[in-house]
Structures are given as C-alpha cells and as structure tokens.
Write a protein that holds these residues in place. Structure first.
Motif, short mmCIF file in Angstrom:
data_model
loop_
_atom_site.label_atom_id
_atom_site.label_comp_id
_atom_site.label_asym_id
_atom_site.label_seq_id
_atom_site.Cartn_x
_atom_site.Cartn_y
_atom_site.Cartn_z
N ALA B 336 0.83 -1.20 0.00
CA ALA B 336 0.00 0.00 0.00
C ALA B 336 0.87 1.26 0.00
CB ALA B 336 -0.92 -0.01 1.22
N ALA B 337 1.85 1.30 0.88
CA ALA B 337 2.71 2.48 1.00
C ALA B 337 3.50 2.71 -0.29
CB ALA B 337 3.64 2.32 2.20
N ILE B 342 3.72 6.67 -0.77
CA ILE B 342 4.05 7.16 0.57
C ILE B 342 5.55 6.99 0.80
CG2 ILE B 342 3.56 6.91 3.05
CD1 ILE B 342 1.04 7.61 1.49
N ILE B 343 6.07 5.86 0.35
CA ILE B 343 7.52 5.64 0.43
C ILE B 343 8.00 5.08 -0.90
CG2 ILE B 343 7.63 5.20 2.94
CD1 ILE B 343 7.65 2.15 2.17
N THR B 344 9.32 5.09 -1.05
CA THR B 344 9.93 4.39 -2.16
C THR B 344 10.68 3.21 -1.57
OG1 THR B 344 12.07 5.49 -2.05
CG2 THR B 344 10.29 6.61 -3.31
N PRO B 345 11.14 2.29 -2.43
CA PRO B 345 11.89 1.14 -1.89
C PRO B 345 13.11 1.58 -1.10
CG PRO B 345 11.23 0.71 -4.15
CD PRO B 345 10.87 2.14 -3.87
N PHE B 387 6.44 -0.07 10.37
CA PHE B 387 5.08 -0.17 9.84
C PHE B 387 4.10 0.70 10.63
CE2 PHE B 387 7.29 -3.78 8.04
CZ PHE B 387 6.92 -3.67 6.72
N TYR B 388 4.40 0.94 11.93
CA TYR B 388 3.59 1.95 12.65
C TYR B 388 3.66 3.27 11.89
CZ TYR B 388 3.75 -0.96 16.97
OH TYR B 388 3.62 -1.95 17.90
N GLU B 392 0.81 5.56 10.30
CA GLU B 392 0.59 6.97 10.63
C GLU B 392 0.44 7.81 9.38
OE1 GLU B 392 3.96 8.92 12.25
OE2 GLU B 392 2.78 10.13 13.65
N ARG B 393 1.15 7.40 8.31
CA ARG B 393 1.15 8.19 7.08
C ARG B 393 -0.02 7.85 6.14
NH1 ARG B 393 7.52 8.00 5.33
NH2 ARG B 393 8.37 8.70 7.33
N MET B 394 -0.75 6.76 6.42
CA MET B 394 -1.89 6.39 5.57
C MET B 394 -3.14 6.32 6.43
SD MET B 394 -0.59 3.38 3.01
CE MET B 394 0.21 2.38 4.24
#
Lengths: 365, 636
Positions: B336-337, B342-345, B387-388, B392-394
C-alpha cells in the motif's frame, strides 16, 4: 355292439367335449410351466394320463344300453354309498377334509362319481315308473334317494360337490313335472327369510365371509384375496390375452389354484376375451347338443338321465365361470373338463358317455 | 301303441319339449350374462386390471450409481467406491410391517425400534419402494436374510456402492463427506428428483460438486412370484456412474502437509496455491474427521462426539476460521505504501525500539531498536516501528483499499461450502456500526501490524501471497482441474473461475517487497531463517503471530485457566507463515497456520517440507521425509 350304432354316435358333441379337454390341458401346461426347468409341472402330466382313463370310462358308459345300466342302478348306487363310507373311514385327509382314497396307482375321489349313480337311479325312479313329481310325496321319493349321498359328501366336508348333486335331482324333477309355482314360491320364501337368517341364523364368521364377498377390498390380503386376484387375472387379459405361457397372475402364483379351480381365469388372462367367448361357445354347444339328445331320447329314462347330467354340468360350469369373474363367493368347485383333477375328468367323460349312449340308442328297442 | 321314431317314443311329448326349451333358454341367458361379465372385466376395465397385474408381479429394484471417482492432479485415485450391502423392506409385500421388522431384528440382531423408526419416518414414500432399514449390513446379516428369503419375501438385500476415502482422514475438509439427503434438502432444486434415503454430498467437494459426482441410479425391472422371489429380469436400465473429477490437489503435497502437521502435533490450517492460476495444490484443516465414518453411515455416538469436541473438528479453519493476521499484514502495508507513493523502496525509517503515535507509545518487538532501515530490512526483521510509521502516514481506508486488492476482504470464492468472509475495518464501517461512528487514528497503528479490528481467514492469506507472487492478480482459488463426463469423451479441462481483481504492481516496488520477503527467510537476521529456507529455491515469506488475547491480559487469563484446571495453552498465540517460492517466478504460494504455536517461525518447517516435496516431485528426486523440529511434548 351293433355296427350301425356307431353311425348314430354324436360325433360333434364328442369332438366338442374333447376340444374342451384339450383346451384345459393346454392351459394347465401353460400355467404350470416352470421357467427354471423349462418344462410343464407334474400336474400337467397327471392330467394327460387321466385322459385315456376318462376315454375308457366314456366307452364303458357307452357300450351297454343305458336302460340296462338304469335297471342296475341300485347296485351302482349302493357301491357308491359304500365308496363314500370308505372315504370317511380310510380317506386321505388334505386341507381339513377327506375326499380321496388312495388306490396305490393314484387317488380317487368317489364323490365325483356319485352324480352318475344318482342320475341313473333318479332317471329310473321318475322315468321308468312313470312317476310324476307333482306332489310333495312324489318329490320326497327322489329326495330320499339324494339324501344319503348328499350327507356323506357334505360330511367330508365338501359342501361344493355335495351341492352339485342338487341340480341332478332338480333337473330330473323338473322334467318329471315339478310345478313351477313351487319353484317360484320357494324363491320368494327364501328371499323373505334371508334377513331373518342373516340376523339369527348365521355365525359372525359366516357373516364376515359374506361381507368379504360383497367388498373383497376389506381384506385384500386375506379372505378377499382370491376374488380380487381372479378379477385382476381375468381383466388383465384384455381382448386378445397375454398369449400362451405369457400369463403372470397364474404362473407366478398370485392367483392360487390357478391350474385347478381357476383354470378358466388363466385362459381368460392368456387368450383374452376372444378365448373366453370361444370356450363359452363350446360349453354352450355341449349343453345344447346334450339337450338335443334328451329331446331325441326314445324314452323318459333316457331323457331324464341326460337332463340330470346336463343340469349338473350347466350349474357347475356356470358357477365356476361366474366365480372367475368374482361374482359369486369362491368355492372349491372345478370347471368340468378343463380343471386339473383326474377323478373329475374321468367322471365327467363317463357322464358324456351316458349322454352319447342315450342319443346313440334312440332308434333301438 | 306308440310308434318308435326320431320324434321320441314316450308320452308327455308336449311337456317334455317345452321344458327342454326352458333349459335351453336358461342356459343361453346364463351364458350371455357370463359373456357380458367378461366383456366388462376384460374390455371395459382392461387397463385398470392390467395395471394391477403389473404391480403384482413387477418390481423395480434400484441399481445405485457409484459416485464419481476423485483423482489428484497427476491422476492418482483419491476417493473411490467399494461395494457394500443394505437390507430393505418393501411394504407393499408385507402383510404386517412391524411383524416383519420383528423377525428381521431377530435374525440380524439389529435394533428393532430403530428400524421401525426408519420405516415410520419414510411412511409417505411410495409403498413399493424399498426402505433401507440396515445400512452397511454385515456378511452375517446378509446371509441370515438370504437364508430366510422364502419366509420374508418383503425383505430385500440391495447392493450399494460406498465411498472409500484415504485412510487417516487425509484431506477430510477437502473431500467433505456424504450422507442421506435430509428431508429439508429435498425441496432444493439441486436435489430435484431425489428420493428420501439418497446419498448426497454434505460437506466439502462432495457437497459442492454433488451434481457431477452423483450419477444417475439405474433400475432393474424384474418379475417376481407371489412370494417375492425373482423369476426373471425383464429390463435393465444401467446406472450411470457419477462423473470422474480430477482435482487440482497434488496427493504427495497433501500427504506431506498433513504428515508434518501431525509430526509437530499442531492443529491449524494450510493451503498451497499455484499463484498463476489459483489452483489449490494442497489444503488442510486440523483436527478433522474420518470421512469413511460417514460413508458407512455415521453412528450417532461418533456424530455426537464430533459435535461436542471443543476443538470443533467439523469446522474448516482454513475458510471458516477468522484470525488477526499479525505481522503477515506488514506485506499489505508495504505494498500500500509503495503503490500509494508514501515511500519508495529506498526510503529510510528509524526504529528506536518504540515510537509515539497519536500521543501513545507503541513498542517494537525488539526493544533495543532496529535502527535506520529501508522496507527490505523492515520486512526481513519484521520491524513494528517501521510499519507503525506507515500506518501513521496512511488512513485506514487506503489500507482497506489495498487489503481488498490483495484479497483480505470478503470471501476468496473457493469451491468449498460455508466460507466465512475476511474482514478489514474502514471509516465507512465505523460510521455504520459504532455508536460514536468514529474510527480513531490510533487504531490504524495497531492495524498496521495486523492487530486490532482485522480478522482474516488462512485461505485469504494464501491468496494474498499468491497475488504478491504473481504481481497483482487476485485469483479465485479452485479445486477442480478436469472432469470426465463419461460417454468416452475423456477428460475435459475445467477452466478456472478467473481472477477476482487485478492490478499491475510497479516492477521495482514488487521487487523490493519480494526482496524483503526473501531476506526474511534466507538471511541470518530474517525471522524465518533456518526454518523455511530451501537451498536454491529462494523461498520468500513472512512470519506472524495472531494473538488469542492481548498481551496485557494474557498472564491473568492463563492463571485463571490454570486455576480452573484448563490448559493455559489455549491462550497461546497462533503462528502464521505466509510464503511463495521461488522469489522471482513463484510456482507455489500459500499459508501455514498453526494454532497456539506462539511463533510464526514454527509454521515455517511445515511449509518448507511441502514445498520441498513439490520441488522434489517436479525434479524427479525422491520425496523428502519430515523430521519434526519440535521436541516431543515441547517446542510450542
């Protein structure tokens, strides 16, 4: 025996009688056919062996002038009574009654021959003595002759065969001038008395039998069974029948006594309405042709002898065939000429020997 | 002086002649009456009497069709039929049914009351139809009845094909079981035309594919005599066997799976999927039952014991059990992220052993902290704080969206009965069901590591891994590969039901997730290292634990259980291991879920053994033998 007598033998009657005998044999052959062994049952062969014996009886009753036989009839009658007494003493018991004596080579049912002796004696009593049957006293003479044989057979017990002596008596009495008023009167009295008899004269089990006859479905697996199965057997034959050896009701024993008392139902099943009409026609022909012998008879003894025998034949044939249609209560009565039973066949053929005898000697003095 | 002549020679001529005519008339009337009677019986009432005569002598005896044989994907026979006998009564032939039953009970030593109850229950059946009162009769019972056949024409012995399943209850929840159709079921269209007493599938594949497997019973039409003895066969309508069905199951993998479970002493569930097609290669749920018990007519004591068992062996945990996914849910968070941007690898997030989110402190399992790490290492070491932070970001709805794409919402659609839907929360769900209608962001932090209001079936987890394995296609799992409809047509492939949804994962994102999962199994720091690794096969996976009770309450609950004399282990966590292999082109994906094993990595050896069996079979090597890593009585 004189040669010309043979010319007066009633060949059509003899042929019709033999035809019915053969139809009976074929039906017994068919119904006793065993799928497992691929052969007819033992009953068939025993019936086949009875045919020559019956023909010997027929010829025996033919060769001696019936008047001679009638004159000796008291002897036959006494012999018959002794035989019936012997049955009571030494008879073989089967299904609760004693009807047969074992002769070593086979068993004999003397009651089947009783009607021959009775017919001869009564023909003498009313014919030779020019006695009429118009008064009660005149009627009682014949009844006294009838009584010993009737009682002995009734005690076997075999109500059916005993009852079949009555037509012999009434047939001859009828010819001797029995007043029809009395007959009508007796019927009316019986009709009036029947409710009283029903209420006081019959045991519960006897009433039960009558009720079962009136509504066989009350007890379809018990008392009503034969009556229902007889109707099913006859009815399922249809117009043309299921075919020789194709019957199911008799062959698979759904209809008991199918080679014996109910042989006609099997015929109806396998040969259909067409076969029924053919055989009914043969029986009617035999009866009419025999009555013709009575008409042509040179004396009252001959005429009365014939009518006595024909009356019995008519009654037993009609009762038995009506029974096949489920219209009268089931009684252990065979169909003359067709049913399994050696004594019956031999006695019946002997009776026709007497009838042929009367016609054959219509011109002799 | 009268003259002799043809006209007779005695007086009263007139009287004699007329009386003879009277006799002729009487006889003619009687014969006409008789002819009329026979006309009525034989012509007018013909069909009615013919029908009765037929019913008298013809019997229709059923020839029961064997159910279709079940094969594995390589043609090995899994479920077949044997012959057994049952004893039945034909009421049409019986004058007194209770008396017949009494005699039958006397010669067979069967329970009279029970047989009477069976007849009573079926009293509305047609009277000519045999009612089986003794199923699966013993040889002695059959011999007793045959010996008394003449006295008991209403009792018949029928040959019945009976299901035989592999010994030991192998794949019980896959096959299911058969049983008599229930009166309530007869109204359903799928059972149209069946009569009471028919054997139908009541669970598993037997139930779902009942129509194909059942076949069509035949009949023998025979003539019987008045004593019920068969005289000849008139006609025979042969039964049509049920269709042969080839399952997607690999029998060797199935055996390996259950061997390993039993060797380790775990209950639980597992599924192995071909990620490309959704074909199920092996599945199990333990404890189970023995379908053979049902095939032979289940005794009420066995049935009651199965129902009363607190471990619920009749339930299929794989599709009916719903559990918190625990750390295995981090795969969903990762995808999902990444896909939401939200993030990259290569994004780096730090872990100091715990983190404060929405004013509350959340712990990592490694209280020392994992330090700064990318997604790969977070998956490798199952870092909670990483993952917390994603949680928090999604928001919860974004997570829900991706969980749905990966199959963690709703039913997987597998062709097994009574599947339960997996559940993921959302704000819409909170608004609909909660009194305050709110979803609290702090809850999202718990969901991020697969705890809280998430409950998924093991089967859904297997499909999630299959979807990751194939790069975004959520297949529908299915069990049937081909059917043989008979008539010499041979095997016809059965196409799969097709994907439920599909999305194309960006290749570098997919590679990062796969890399992280590979590391979890193959690096020294990975959570499943040495438990799931197969040399050269690049097994990729993720462990997880599903809490039975929250950690805060666990000690108290266990103490209470101990005091109550119950096994405190019922509060131990369940262990998850989800996996696929090989990493870059997965051929097998799935889940192993072990109840109360406490650690996800303890599920991994089972998965490894089954996959080793898969590869060994594929490469023609001898199949491996399982060596349980769990010491007897311990290791949980």
């Amino acid at each position: 025996m004189e040669r010309r007598l043979w010319q007066h033998l009633d060949w059509p009657l003899l042929l019709a009688v033999m035809a019915l005998t053969c139809v009976g044999l074929a039906t017994i052959y068919s119904v006793t056919w065993n799928l497992a062994t691929g052969a007819p049952g033992g009953e068939f062969w025993r019936q086949v062996y009875a045919v020559p014996v019956g023909l010997v009886a027929l010829i025996a009753c033919l060769v001696v002038d019936y008047r001679t036989l009638a004159q000796r009839s008291p002897l036959f009658y006494v012999a018959m009574i002794l035989a019936l007494v012997a049955v009571m003493a030494f008879g073989v018991e089967a299904k609760g009654s004693r009807r047969w004596v074992n002769l070593g080579v086979g068993s004999l049912q003397p009651s089947e021959f009783a009607r021959l002796a009775l017919a001869l004696v009564l023909a003498m009593v009313y014919g030779d003595a020019r006695r009429r049957a118009r008064s009660m006293g005149e009627l009682m003479v014949g009844a006294l002759v009838l009584a010993p044989a009737f009682i002995l057979i009734f005690l076997q017990p075999d109500l059916g065969t005993a009852s079949m002596l009555l037509p012999v008596y009434f047939g001859i009495a009828y010819m001797a001038g029995l007043r029809m008023r009395w007959v009508v009167g007796a019927v009316v009295v019986a009709a009036l008395l029947s409710p009283v008899v029903w209420a006081y004269g019959l045991q519960d089990y006897q009433k039960g039998r009558v009720m079962t006859f009136l509504d066989p479905y009350k007890d379809p697996k018990g008392a009503g069974y034969q009556q229902i199965q007889a109707r099913v057997t006859v009815g399922s034959g249809g117009m043309l029948g299921k075919g020789f050896k194709q019957g199911t009701q008799g062959a698979y024993r759904f209809l008991p006594e199918s080679h014996n008392d109910f042989v006609f139902a099997v015929l109806a099943e396998e040969q259909g309405f067409v076969g029924v009409i053919t055989v009914l026609g043969l029986y009617l022909f035999v009866i009419w042709r025999s009555l013709e012998a009575a008409r042509l008879a040179r004396d009252r003894v001959g005429a009365f002898l014939v009518v006595g025998l024909v009356s019995w034949f008519l009654c037993q044939v009609v009762y038995n065939i009506t029974m096949q249609a489920g219209l009268v209560p089931v009684k252990g009565l065979t169909l003359p000429l067709m049913s399994y039973g050696g004594s019956s066949l031999v006695a019946t053929l002997g009776g026709f020997g007497l009838i042929l005898n009367v016609r054959m000697r219509r011109f002799t003095n | 002086m009268v003259t002799p002549g043809a006209s007779g020679a005695f007086g009263d001529r007139q009287s004699t002649e007329s009386r003879l005519i009277g006799l002729r008339v009487i006889s003619l009337v009687l014969f006409v009456f008789l002819a009329g009677s026979f006309w009525v019986l034989q012509v007018l009432q013909y069909s009615e009497h013919l029908e009765r005569a037929k019913r008298n002598h013809t019997r229709t005896l059923p020839l029961l069709a064997p159910r279709g044989v079940l094969f594995d994907r390589h043609g090995e026979v899994l479920v077949q039929n044997r012959r057994s006998f049952r004893i039945a009564i034909v009421r049409e032939q019986a004058t007194d049914v209770p008396a017949s039953i009494r005699r039958l009970a006397a010669i067979t030593h069967a329970d009279e009351a029970q047989m009477l109850a069976i007849v009573q229950r079926r009293k509305s059946d047609p009277i000519f139809r045999p009612i089986a009162v003794i199923d699966h009769a013993t040889d002695a019972q059959v011999a007793a009845v045959v010996a008394q056949q003449l006295e008991l024409p209403e009792i018949v012995v029928e040959q019945v094909p009976t299901r035989t399943y592999p010994v030991g209850g192998l794949a019980a929840h896959l096959f299911g079981y058969v049983g008599e159709v229930q009166p309530a079921q007869l109204v359903r269209t799928e059972f149209a035309g069946l009569s009471q007493g028919a054997i139908v599938g009541q669970a598993g594949v037997e139930q779902v594919y009942n129509t194909q497997l059942m076949g069509t019973d035949g009949n023998r039409f025979v003539n019987v005599d008045s004593r019920g003895r068969e005289v000849e066969e008139l006609q025979r309508q042969d039964p049509v066997d049920g269709q042969r069905v080839q399952l997607t199951i690999d029998a060797d993998m199935q055996r390996a799976l259950e061997d390993a479970f039993r060797a380790d002493g775990y209950n639980g569930a597992a599924a192995f999927i071909d990620p490309a097609s959704g074909e199920v290669l092996a599945l199990t749920s333990l404890p189970a039952y023995d379908p053979n018990d049902f095939a032979a007519g289940i005794s009420s004591s066995v049935w009651q014991a199965l129902n009363a068992d607190p471990l619920r062996p009749l339930g299929n945990r794989l599709i009916q059990g719903l559990y918190m996914p625990g750390s295995t849910f981090k795969i969903v968070m990762a995808i999902a992220a990444l896909e939401e941007g939200i993030i990259t690898p290569d994004s780096v997030i730090g872990c100091r052993g715990s983190g404060v989110f929405y004013g509350r402190s959340f712990k990592c399992w490694n209280t020392k902290g994992h330090g700064a790490m990318t997604l790969r290492h977070a998956l490798e070491q199952s870092c909670n704080v990483f993952f917390y932070t994603l949680g928090e970001r999604m928001n919860i709805d974004t997570i829900n969206k991706w969980a749905t794409k990966l199959g963690l919402l709703g039913k997987t659609g597998i062709d097994l009965p009574q599947e339960n839907a997996s559940f993921m929360p959302s704000t819409e769900w909170a608004a609909r069901t909660r009194s305050d209608g709110r979803w609290y962001p702090g809850e999202t932090i718990s969901v991020a590591i697969g705890q809280g209001a998430v409950s998924v079936s093991p089967m859904a987890m297997a499909m999630m891994m299959a979807t990751v394995g194939n790069g975004g296609t959520l297949q529908t799992p299915h069990l049937v590969k081909a059917v043989d409809r008979g008539k010499g047509k041979g095997w016809e492939p059965v196409p799969g039901p097709g994907p439920r949804s599909t999305f194309a994962m960006r290749p570098n994102n997919l590679a990062a997730v796969r890399e992280g999962l590979w590391m979890a199994v193959n690096t020294p720091r990975g959570t499943a290292t040495a438990r799931g690794k197969i040399e050269g096969k690049d097994v990729s996976g993720k462990t997880g634990t599903a809490q039975v009770i929250s950690n805060d309450n666990k000690a108290a609950a266990q103490a209470a259980a101990r005091a109550a004399g119950r096994n405190p282990a019922i509060f131990d966590d369940h262990g998850w291991f989800v996996f696929f292999a090989p990493r870059d082109k997965p051929e097998v994906a799935g889940v192993v879920f072990t109840e109360h094993s406490e650690h996800g990595y303890l599920s991994a050896p089972i998965a490894k053994h089954v996959m080793e069996t898969y590869f060994a079979k594929k490469e023609g090597r001898p199949l491996p033998v399982y060596h349980s890593p769990a010491a007897p009585g311990g290791g949980r």
